[in-house]
Write a protein that holds these residues in place. Structure first.
Motif, PDB file in Angstrom:
ATOM      1  N   PRO A  65       0.815  -1.217   0.000  1.00 49.01           N
ATOM      2  CA  PRO A  65       0.000   0.000   0.000  1.00 49.01           C
ATOM      3  C   PRO A  65       0.849   1.268   0.000  1.00 49.01           C
ATOM      4  O   PRO A  65       2.003   1.264   0.420  1.00 49.01           O
ATOM      5  CB  PRO A  65      -0.775  -0.110   1.318  1.00 49.01           C
ATOM      6  N   VAL A  66       0.238   2.326  -0.495  1.00 47.55           N
ATOM      7  CA  VAL A  66       0.820   3.661  -0.419  1.00 47.55           C
ATOM      8  C   VAL A  66      -0.139   4.477   0.443  1.00 47.55           C
ATOM      9  O   VAL A  66      -1.352   4.460   0.229  1.00 47.55           O
ATOM     10  CB  VAL A  66       0.960   4.314  -1.811  1.00 47.55           C
ATOM     11  N   LEU A  67       0.405   5.156   1.426  1.00 46.52           N
ATOM     12  CA  LEU A  67      -0.397   5.992   2.305  1.00 46.52           C
ATOM     13  C   LEU A  67      -0.082   7.448   1.989  1.00 46.52           C
ATOM     14  O   LEU A  67       1.079   7.851   1.979  1.00 46.52           O
ATOM     15  CB  LEU A  67      -0.077   5.701   3.776  1.00 46.52           C
ATOM     16  N   LEU A  68      -1.132   8.210   1.717  1.00 45.72           N
ATOM     17  CA  LEU A  68      -0.981   9.642   1.475  1.00 45.72           C
ATOM     18  C   LEU A  68      -1.689  10.380   2.592  1.00 45.72           C
ATOM     19  O   LEU A  68      -2.840  10.056   2.917  1.00 45.72           O
ATOM     20  CB  LEU A  68      -1.580  10.026   0.123  1.00 45.72           C
ATOM     21  N   ARG A  69      -1.009  11.346   3.180  1.00 41.02           N
ATOM     22  CA  ARG A  69      -1.593  12.164   4.249  1.00 41.02           C
ATOM     23  C   ARG A  69      -1.493  13.620   3.847  1.00 41.02           C
ATOM     24  O   ARG A  69      -0.418  14.081   3.448  1.00 41.02           O
ATOM     25  CB  ARG A  69      -0.834  11.977   5.555  1.00 41.02           C
ATOM     26  N   ARG A  75      -3.246  28.501   4.617  1.00 40.28           N
ATOM     27  CA  ARG A  75      -2.906  28.298   3.205  1.00 40.28           C
ATOM     28  C   ARG A  75      -1.682  27.391   3.044  1.00 40.28           C
ATOM     29  O   ARG A  75      -1.125  27.261   1.957  1.00 40.28           O
ATOM     30  CB  ARG A  75      -2.670  29.644   2.527  1.00 40.28           C
ATOM     31  N   ASP A  76      -1.251  26.765   4.136  1.00 37.58           N
ATOM     32  CA  ASP A  76      -0.083  25.885   4.104  1.00 37.58           C
ATOM     33  C   ASP A  76      -0.526  24.428   4.013  1.00 37.58           C
ATOM     34  O   ASP A  76      -1.392  23.992   4.768  1.00 37.58           O
ATOM     35  CB  ASP A  76       0.767  26.070   5.368  1.00 37.58           C
ATOM     36  N   ILE A  77       0.091  23.696   3.104  1.00 32.46           N
ATOM     37  CA  ILE A  77      -0.206  22.267   2.992  1.00 32.46           C
ATOM     38  C   ILE A  77       1.056  21.470   3.268  1.00 32.46           C
ATOM     39  O   ILE A  77       2.171  21.897   2.978  1.00 32.46           O
ATOM     40  CB  ILE A  77      -0.787  21.878   1.615  1.00 32.46           C
ATOM     41  N   ALA A  78       0.849  20.298   3.844  1.00 36.03           N
ATOM     42  CA  ALA A  78       1.912  19.315   4.028  1.00 36.03           C
ATOM     43  C   ALA A  78       1.353  17.996   3.509  1.00 36.03           C
ATOM     44  O   ALA A  78       0.326  17.520   3.985  1.00 36.03           O
ATOM     45  CB  ALA A  78       2.303  19.202   5.493  1.00 36.03           C
ATOM     46  N   LEU A  79       2.006  17.446   2.515  1.00 42.98           N
ATOM     47  CA  LEU A  79       1.590  16.192   1.903  1.00 42.98           C
ATOM     48  C   LEU A  79       2.662  15.154   2.171  1.00 42.98           C
ATOM     49  O   LEU A  79       3.830  15.363   1.824  1.00 42.98           O
ATOM     50  CB  LEU A  79       1.384  16.371   0.400  1.00 42.98           C
ATOM     51  N   ASP A 116       7.769  24.268  -1.691  1.00 46.99           N
ATOM     52  CA  ASP A 116       8.575  25.142  -0.829  1.00 46.99           C
ATOM     53  C   ASP A 116       9.596  24.352  -0.015  1.00 46.99           C
ATOM     54  O   ASP A 116      10.683  24.838   0.270  1.00 46.99           O
ATOM     55  CB  ASP A 116       7.667  25.932   0.119  1.00 46.99           C
ATOM     56  N   LYS A 117       9.225  23.131   0.362  1.00 52.91           N
ATOM     57  CA  LYS A 117      10.116  22.302   1.178  1.00 52.91           C
ATOM     58  C   LYS A 117       9.876  20.835   0.833  1.00 52.91           C
ATOM     59  O   LYS A 117       8.736  20.401   0.686  1.00 52.91           O
ATOM     60  CB  LYS A 117       9.817  22.553   2.658  1.00 52.91           C
ATOM     61  N   VAL A 118      10.958  20.065   0.720  1.00 56.03           N
ATOM     62  CA  VAL A 118      10.883  18.630   0.435  1.00 56.03           C
ATOM     63  C   VAL A 118      11.804  17.925   1.420  1.00 56.03           C
ATOM     64  O   VAL A 118      12.972  18.284   1.539  1.00 56.03           O
ATOM     65  CB  VAL A 118      11.314  18.308  -1.014  1.00 56.03           C
ATOM     66  N   GLU A 119      11.248  16.946   2.135  1.00 59.92           N
ATOM     67  CA  GLU A 119      12.034  16.165   3.099  1.00 59.92           C
ATOM     68  C   GLU A 119      11.800  14.684   2.841  1.00 59.92           C
ATOM     69  O   GLU A 119      10.704  14.293   2.459  1.00 59.92           O
ATOM     70  CB  GLU A 119      11.596  16.456   4.536  1.00 59.92           C
ATOM     71  N   TYR A 120      12.822  13.896   3.113  1.00 61.43           N
ATOM     72  CA  TYR A 120      12.689  12.448   2.968  1.00 61.43           C
ATOM     73  C   TYR A 120      13.236  11.783   4.217  1.00 61.43           C
ATOM     74  O   TYR A 120      14.368  12.059   4.628  1.00 61.43           O
ATOM     75  CB  TYR A 120      13.452  11.969   1.731  1.00 61.43           C
ATOM     76  N   LEU A 130       8.106  10.670   2.303  1.00 62.97           N
ATOM     77  CA  LEU A 130       8.459  11.856   1.532  1.00 62.97           C
ATOM     78  C   LEU A 130       7.445  12.922   1.912  1.00 62.97           C
ATOM     79  O   LEU A 130       6.233  12.701   1.800  1.00 62.97           O
ATOM     80  CB  LEU A 130       8.391  11.570   0.034  1.00 62.97           C
ATOM     81  N   LYS A 131       7.926  14.055   2.388  1.00 63.81           N
ATOM     82  CA  LYS A 131       7.030  15.135   2.817  1.00 63.81           C
ATOM     83  C   LYS A 131       7.232  16.339   1.916  1.00 63.81           C
ATOM     84  O   LYS A 131       8.352  16.827   1.764  1.00 63.81           O
ATOM     85  CB  LYS A 131       7.299  15.505   4.278  1.00 63.81           C
ATOM     86  N   LEU A 132       6.128  16.778   1.309  1.00 66.28           N
ATOM     87  CA  LEU A 132       6.131  17.934   0.425  1.00 66.28           C
ATOM     88  C   LEU A 132       5.328  19.046   1.085  1.00 66.28           C
ATOM     89  O   LEU A 132       4.188  18.815   1.507  1.00 66.28           O
ATOM     90  CB  LEU A 132       5.481  17.576  -0.920  1.00 66.28           C
ATOM     91  N   GLU A 133       5.906  20.230   1.186  1.00 65.39           N
ATOM     92  CA  GLU A 133       5.215  21.347   1.821  1.00 65.39           C
ATOM     93  C   GLU A 133       5.167  22.539   0.870  1.00 65.39           C
ATOM     94  O   GLU A 133       6.109  22.782   0.114  1.00 65.39           O
ATOM     95  CB  GLU A 133       5.913  21.759   3.112  1.00 65.39           C
ATOM     96  N   ALA A 134       4.053  23.281   0.940  1.00 71.94           N
ATOM     97  CA  ALA A 134       3.898  24.468   0.104  1.00 71.94           C
ATOM     98  C   ALA A 134       2.854  25.389   0.721  1.00 71.94           C
ATOM     99  O   ALA A 134       1.966  24.936   1.449  1.00 71.94           O
ATOM    100  CB  ALA A 134       3.479  24.083  -1.305  1.00 71.94           C
ATOM    101  N   THR A 135       2.987  26.645   0.401  1.00 72.93           N
ATOM    102  CA  THR A 135       1.964  27.626   0.725  1.00 72.93           C
ATOM    103  C   THR A 135       1.216  27.922  -0.560  1.00 72.93           C
ATOM    104  O   THR A 135       1.849  28.188  -1.595  1.00 72.93           O
ATOM    105  CB  THR A 135       2.593  28.919   1.293  1.00 72.93           C
ATOM    106  N   ILE A 136      -0.095  27.862  -0.495  1.00 74.96           N
ATOM    107  CA  ILE A 136      -0.921  28.120  -1.677  1.00 74.96           C
ATOM    108  C   ILE A 136      -1.258  29.603  -1.704  1.00 74.96           C
ATOM    109  O   ILE A 136      -1.954  30.094  -0.808  1.00 74.96           O
ATOM    110  CB  ILE A 136      -2.226  27.284  -1.648  1.00 74.96           C
ATOM    111  N   PRO A 137      -0.743  30.349  -2.678  1.00 76.76           N
ATOM    112  CA  PRO A 137      -0.993  31.793  -2.705  1.00 76.76           C
ATOM    113  C   PRO A 137      -2.447  32.119  -3.035  1.00 76.76           C
ATOM    114  O   PRO A 137      -3.123  31.365  -3.730  1.00 76.76           O
ATOM    115  CB  PRO A 137      -0.052  32.298  -3.792  1.00 76.76           C
TER     116      PRO A 137
END
Length: 142
Positions: A65-69, A75-79, A116-120, A130-137
């Motif tokens: 499985p792949v888990l997406l959170r 306006r900030d997202i963390a995926l 804006d930010k990528v962490e593994y 893998l964590k992807l972060e961004a602010t949605i303008p």
């Protein structure tokens, strides 16, 4: 707002994964966003991350499985994209040099340019994240 999606490690689910992410964000943000621009950015980053899990981390094992959170604050997202593969040793990663005609390695570069930010994180409780972060303008008023 928080949301989770569990999907098989299969590229046939890519459309579902994209619709889940954009659907969640559109519910929260409505029409205050330039969706034509932001959806392209977010879809490309998500497609790159999810397809890397399917093709590389899980090596075509759809039973894994792949888990997406998704976590959304103002306006900030963390995926987060969680996989159960052996993981990737980031110390062995070298960004592609355009003159070398390198075949792989562009995904990390693309995700870092789009977000804006990528962490593994390797092997957190038996999984990789893998964590992807961004602010949605906000939509600019003309």
């Amino acid at each position: 707002m928080k949301s989770e999606l569990h999907v098989p490690s299969d590229l046939n689910y890519l459309n579902i994964v994209e619709h889940w992410l954009l659907g969640c964000l559109k519910i929260q943000l409505g029409e205050s966003v330039d969706w034509s621009r932001q959806s392209s950015r977010l879809r490309l980053a998500l497609v790159e991350a999810y397809s890397n899990v399917v093709r590389h981390a899980h090596k075509e094992q759809p039973n894994l499985p792949v888990l997406l959170r998704l976590e959304f604050k103002e306006r900030d997202i963390a995926l987060e994209i969680w996989d159960y593969g052996t993981g990737f040793d980031m110390s062995t990663y070298f960004p592609p040099n355009p003159g070398d005609r390198q075949e792989g390695g562009y995904g990390w570069l693309i995700m870092n340019r789009l977000m804006d930010k990528v962490e593994y994180q390797l092997q957190v409780d038996g999984a990789n994240c893998l964590k992807l972060e961004a602010t949605i303008p906000e939509l600019a008023n003309n």
